[in-house]
Each structure stands twice: as structure tokens, then as C-alpha cells.
Design an enzyme around this catalytic site. Sequence first.
Site, PDB file in Angstrom:
ATOM      1  N   ASP A  84      -9.860  -5.147  -4.562  1.00  0.00           N
ATOM      2  CA  ASP A  84      -9.391  -4.124  -3.623  1.00  0.00           C
ATOM      3  C   ASP A  84     -10.289  -2.892  -3.726  1.00  0.00           C
ATOM      4  OD1 ASP A  84      -7.913  -2.029  -2.352  1.00  0.00           O
ATOM      5  OD2 ASP A  84      -6.056  -3.129  -2.709  1.00  0.00           O
TER       6      ASP A  84
ATOM      7  N   SER B  36       0.834  -1.198   0.000  1.00  0.00           N
ATOM      8  CA  SER B  36       0.000   0.000   0.000  1.00  0.00           C
ATOM      9  C   SER B  36       0.876   1.258   0.000  1.00  0.00           C
ATOM     10  CB  SER B  36      -0.979  -0.041   1.179  1.00  0.00           C
ATOM     11  OG  SER B  36      -2.000   0.910   1.027  1.00  0.00           O
TER      12      SER B  36
ATOM     13  N   HIS C 183      -7.461  -5.980  -0.147  1.00  0.00           N
ATOM     14  CA  HIS C 183      -6.281  -5.169   0.145  1.00  0.00           C
ATOM     15  C   HIS C 183      -5.477  -5.642   1.356  1.00  0.00           C
ATOM     16  CE1 HIS C 183      -4.071  -1.344  -0.251  1.00  0.00           C
ATOM     17  NE2 HIS C 183      -4.157  -1.183   1.051  1.00  0.00           N
TER      18      HIS C 183
END
Length: 270
Positions: A214, A137, A248
Amino acid sequence: AVVSTQSTGVVKCGMKFGVYLPPGYDRNRTEGYPVLYFLSGLTCTEDNFIVKSGMQRFASRHNLVVINPDTSPRESNHPGEHDDYDFGSAAGFYLNATQEPWSQNYHMCDYVVKELMALVSVNFNVDGSRQALSGHSMGGHGALVIGMRNPTLFKCLVAISPISNPCKGKWGIKAFSAYLGPDQETWKEWDATELARVYTGPPLSILVDQGAEDRFLEEELLTESFTNEAAANPHLNLTYRLREGYDHFYPYICTFLEEQFDYVMEKLSR
């Protein structure tokens, strides 16, 4: 182990980082160990990857040292630093801030490249010619940006669900506006998509791993903005793995981490 150390000059506060040493680690072995640096995402500390990922079994299998730093300076107490999950504490974005008060010590890029890596090289038996950089991320953003800005330091980069085009995502715009100021041309120096567009450095291998479900993909990560640019750049050797049905978070990370460690070791073994 988690190591706490007093930073000197770069982030101006005590910093913690995780260190994994494989079984049988020998400080005096003639050949240094390969090393993977892992950068975590928003809200994280140095603990998250250690506790949640299960990376130890893969690092052990590959005789790999793993280093994972914290995600921002601590103890600064700048106004607003602790108010939001996506800015300030645990959201340093792995850049070097130019705007007050953040320019005083929010220099996470320099911390990783100039301070942390030097500290590791002095205190642990690692091979500086066999280094990889990975992250998730915000940390995936950090891996791509730091790696393309310093391509001679790393054999490969791995970006898991990376914030890939922060100049156009809400998280990135918020952070860059405060850390870097209003001139959006300067933002491009810290945007992986923009860097991939103009990269002319030595050949660099990059693995991007992305969950297709995601919920941040379309508005925050913009992963394919980066992969499209990287795939078109002959200096970048891109592998892109889009995972149908995955989101995610750490269950997704854990599912494919073994593949990512295998990729890293294949590159580090060359």
C-alpha cells in the site's frame, strides 16, 4: 437498494445509504438478522461498496444484512467544502466536528451511531445484539474509532487499510485541524492509535487487514502504530493480516472480503 432519507438534526441534509437484504428476507421473522455496517473511504459515496466489492454473494451466504452510508454530509456548501478530495465532501472522517462551519453538521459519528442505526432498527428486521462495524481507509479509521468509542454496540470491528494514526498523517492533520481546531489533545479522541493506548472498555475483537504494498502505508495510514498498541492492550483481541503483494484499492479489497465476512459471522454467531 439505495435508500434516501431526510436527516433530522444531526447532519441537517438528505443522506443516502445502501441496504442489502439477503434472499428470503422476512420482515416478520421472529429472530432478527445479523447486520454489518460498512464505512467507505475518501472520495466515496454509498455506491462504491455496493458496485465494486461483490459483497452480495458473501452476505447472501451468511444471511446477513449490510448497511453502507455515505461518507459525509451533502448539500452544505460550506466555503472550501468541495475543493479537495481529502477534505469536506466525501471526507467527513466519521467524527463530530467542533469548529465552524463544520460543527453545524459534520457529525458523521453521531449520524452513524444515533441516527442511521436507529433508522435501520425501526425499518428493518435486524438483531441489535448481533452488529459488526467495518470500513476501508478513512472508513477503517471510522470503524475503529466509532467502535472503540461505542464498544457495547458491536460484536467486532473490521478495518481494511485503515487510517490508523491520523494525528500524524497528512490526511488526518489536514482534516483534524479544520474539523477539530488547533488543540491536538482533542484530536486524540478521534485517533484509533491513541484510543487503543488507553482503551479499558469491554473486550472487543478487531480484525485489521492491510496490503503490504500500500503506497499510503508509511505516510498516511500508519497501520502498525495502531496494531502495536492494540496488541499490547489486554482488552482488545486483535487479529492482524498483512497481505504481501497487495495495495490499497478494490482489487485487494475484493480478494479478501470473503475472509472478512467469515470473521464477522464467526463473531456474530457466538
